[in-house]
Design a protein around this motif. Structure first.
Motif, PDB file in Angstrom:
ATOM      1  N   GLU A   1     -67.234 -55.604 -32.000  1.00  0.00           N
ATOM      2  CA  GLU A   1     -68.024 -54.429 -31.621  1.00  0.00           C
ATOM      3  C   GLU A   1     -68.650 -53.784 -32.850  1.00  0.00           C
ATOM      4  OE1 GLU A   1     -65.329 -52.015 -29.289  1.00  0.00           O
ATOM      5  OE2 GLU A   1     -65.638 -53.449 -27.648  1.00  0.00           O
ATOM      6  N   MET A   2     -67.875 -53.694 -33.921  1.00  0.00           N
ATOM      7  CA  MET A   2     -68.374 -53.105 -35.160  1.00  0.00           C
ATOM      8  C   MET A   2     -69.531 -53.926 -35.710  1.00  0.00           C
ATOM      9  SD  MET A   2     -68.029 -50.536 -36.498  1.00  0.00           S
ATOM     10  CE  MET A   2     -67.805 -49.223 -37.366  1.00  0.00           C
TER      11      MET A   2
ATOM     12  N   LEU B   1     -63.209 -55.905 -42.136  1.00  0.00           N
ATOM     13  CA  LEU B   1     -61.852 -56.434 -42.275  1.00  0.00           C
ATOM     14  C   LEU B   1     -60.907 -55.819 -41.259  1.00  0.00           C
ATOM     15  CD1 LEU B   1     -61.736 -56.039 -46.143  1.00  0.00           C
ATOM     16  CD2 LEU B   1     -61.957 -58.208 -44.913  1.00  0.00           C
ATOM     17  N   GLU B   2     -60.136 -56.646 -40.597  1.00  0.00           N
ATOM     18  CA  GLU B   2     -59.094 -56.087 -39.726  1.00  0.00           C
ATOM     19  C   GLU B   2     -57.939 -55.603 -40.591  1.00  0.00           C
ATOM     20  OE1 GLU B   2     -58.204 -58.100 -36.028  1.00  0.00           O
ATOM     21  OE2 GLU B   2     -56.114 -57.430 -36.107  1.00  0.00           O
TER      22      GLU B   2
ATOM     23  N   ASN C   1     -68.985 -47.337 -50.208  1.00  0.00           N
ATOM     24  CA  ASN C   1     -69.250 -46.909 -48.835  1.00  0.00           C
ATOM     25  C   ASN C   1     -68.346 -47.604 -47.828  1.00  0.00           C
ATOM     26  OD1 ASN C   1     -71.754 -45.129 -49.026  1.00  0.00           O
ATOM     27  ND2 ASN C   1     -72.212 -46.876 -50.345  1.00  0.00           N
ATOM     28  N   PHE C   2     -67.617 -46.801 -47.095  1.00  0.00           N
ATOM     29  CA  PHE C   2     -66.626 -47.356 -46.166  1.00  0.00           C
ATOM     30  C   PHE C   2     -66.705 -46.693 -44.794  1.00  0.00           C
ATOM     31  CE2 PHE C   2     -64.848 -47.176 -50.489  1.00  0.00           C
ATOM     32  CZ  PHE C   2     -64.688 -48.521 -50.744  1.00  0.00           C
ATOM     33  N   ILE C   3     -66.355 -47.457 -43.789  1.00  0.00           N
ATOM     34  CA  ILE C   3     -66.150 -46.883 -42.451  1.00  0.00           C
ATOM     35  C   ILE C   3     -64.788 -47.386 -41.979  1.00  0.00           C
ATOM     36  CG2 ILE C   3     -66.973 -46.752 -40.059  1.00  0.00           C
ATOM     37  CD1 ILE C   3     -69.707 -47.830 -41.074  1.00  0.00           C
ATOM     38  N   THR C   4     -63.955 -46.485 -41.490  1.00  0.00           N
ATOM     39  CA  THR C   4     -62.691 -46.916 -40.879  1.00  0.00           C
ATOM     40  C   THR C   4     -62.897 -46.862 -39.370  1.00  0.00           C
ATOM     41  OG1 THR C   4     -61.470 -45.956 -42.702  1.00  0.00           O
ATOM     42  CG2 THR C   4     -60.215 -46.435 -40.716  1.00  0.00           C
ATOM     43  N   PHE C   5     -62.451 -47.882 -38.673  1.00  0.00           N
ATOM     44  CA  PHE C   5     -62.653 -47.835 -37.216  1.00  0.00           C
ATOM     45  C   PHE C   5     -61.373 -48.157 -36.456  1.00  0.00           C
ATOM     46  CE2 PHE C   5     -62.941 -52.431 -36.515  1.00  0.00           C
ATOM     47  CZ  PHE C   5     -63.337 -52.898 -37.757  1.00  0.00           C
TER      48      PHE C   5
ATOM     49  N   ARG D   1     -57.905 -49.955 -36.877  1.00  0.00           N
ATOM     50  CA  ARG D   1     -57.860 -51.420 -36.777  1.00  0.00           C
ATOM     51  C   ARG D   1     -58.725 -52.127 -37.813  1.00  0.00           C
ATOM     52  NH1 ARG D   1     -54.143 -54.123 -35.829  1.00  0.00           N
ATOM     53  NH2 ARG D   1     -53.613 -52.797 -34.048  1.00  0.00           N
ATOM     54  N   GLY D   2     -59.592 -51.361 -38.481  1.00  0.00           N
ATOM     55  CA  GLY D   2     -60.425 -52.079 -39.444  1.00  0.00           C
ATOM     56  C   GLY D   2     -61.173 -51.175 -40.399  1.00  0.00           C
TER      57      GLY D   2
END
Ligand code: GLN
Length: 284
Positions: A102-103, A243-244, A265-269, A277-278
């Motif tokens: 999905e990401m 990355l999971e 730059n990061f996104i945690t999801f 989870r990632g």
């Protein structure tokens, strides 16, 4: 023997062995062997079952009693609506991993080159090839069993091997063989990330899966470190890494690892159960 008698016997055997969902597992095994749906078991209660089928069912029940995961017994698992073959020696796909897909859908527009590191049965790479049919997808794994299975899934699900490549490689070691010294727009991975402490506490059933696909070093972060080490060499200028991870603490560690390699730059999801989870790492 009638179908309902076989079913009752199977449930009894599984319960005796302490299997947590004896009915569900009996339904899955029986419907698989008889090639019927699970409700058909109840609708066709009085159907006569051949001796051959009973033997096959009971062999599978025996195997389940020894805690062999049900997916290894029936030989497949659905992921993103696609039917993937699975077998012992390769990690069983988890629904949680769909959050990585999905990401990728959300943040990538027509990625040209995609790399799936530690692909296992091929779920991430093959699904992404379906979603981005114009991309070139490289799937890598260090395990020969995984490589073989991934190739089978490619042929079964994609129908041909156009625009995909499967390569035996430890992280980035042999990747240059696929696209020369070119770079990837998306690097994606569900690496082994179970820590030493967590590995000990895993259910016996999960321990039937290969340790090489689960155990990620004492803190569970060894593979992120390896990926971060060379990510820059393999990622395009605006490329992304997805990355999971196992939990929020691990997500923080992953961000730190990549921060130390000059990514900013990061996104945690989260996954469908709202668990972290990632991590997405963006290269700009
Ligand atoms: N999600 C898996 C589990 O909890 C672990 C998979 C992995 O290490 N990548 O069993």
């Amino acid at each position: 023997m009638k179908l309902f008698e076989v079913f009752k016997e199977a449930v009894k055997e599984l319960s005796k062995a302490g299997i947590t969902k004896p009915k569900t597992d009996a339904e899955i095994i029986i419907s698989h062997v008889l090639r019927i749906s699970r409700v058909d078991i109840y609708l066709n209660r009085n159907q006569d079952i051949s001796f051959e089928d009973i033997k096959t069912i009971m062999k599978m029940i025996e195997s389940r009693k020894k805690l062999t995961p049900i997916e290894y017994i029936i030989g497949y698992k659905y992921f993103w609506g696609l039917k993937f073959k699975v077998r012992e020696g390769v990690l069983i796909p988890r629904f949680d991993t769909e959050s990585l897909i999905e990401m990728a859908k959300k943040i990538c527009k027509n990625p040209k080159y995609i790399l799936d590191i530690g692909t296992g049965s091929g779920i991430i790479g093959i699904t992404l090839k379906k979603i981005f049919p114009n991309s070139y997808v490289v799937m890598s794994d260090i395990s020969d069993t995984a490589i073989d299975l991934c190739k089978e899934n490619i042929v079964n699900i994609l129908g041909n091997t156009d625009g995909v490549d499967v390569i035996k490689s430890d992280i980035f070691d042999n990747i240059w063989e696929c696209i020369g010294w070119g770079k990837f727009d998306l690097i994606i991975s569900n690496p082994p990330y179970i820590s030493l402490k967590d590995y000990d506490n895993l259910p016996e059933e999960v321990k039937k899966e290969p340790i090489s696909a689960l155990y990620g070093g004492v803190l569970g972060i060894d593979f992120y470190v390896k990926i971060a080490d060379k990510a820059n060499e393999f990622l395009t200028k605006e490329g992304k890494i997805i990355l999971e991870v196992g939990d929020e603490i691990q997500a923080k560690r992953v961000k730190k690892i990549f921060y130390l390699k000059n990514f900013r730059n990061f996104i945690t999801f989260r996954d469908i159960n709202q668990k972290v989870r990632g991590v997405v790492v963006i290269n700009y």
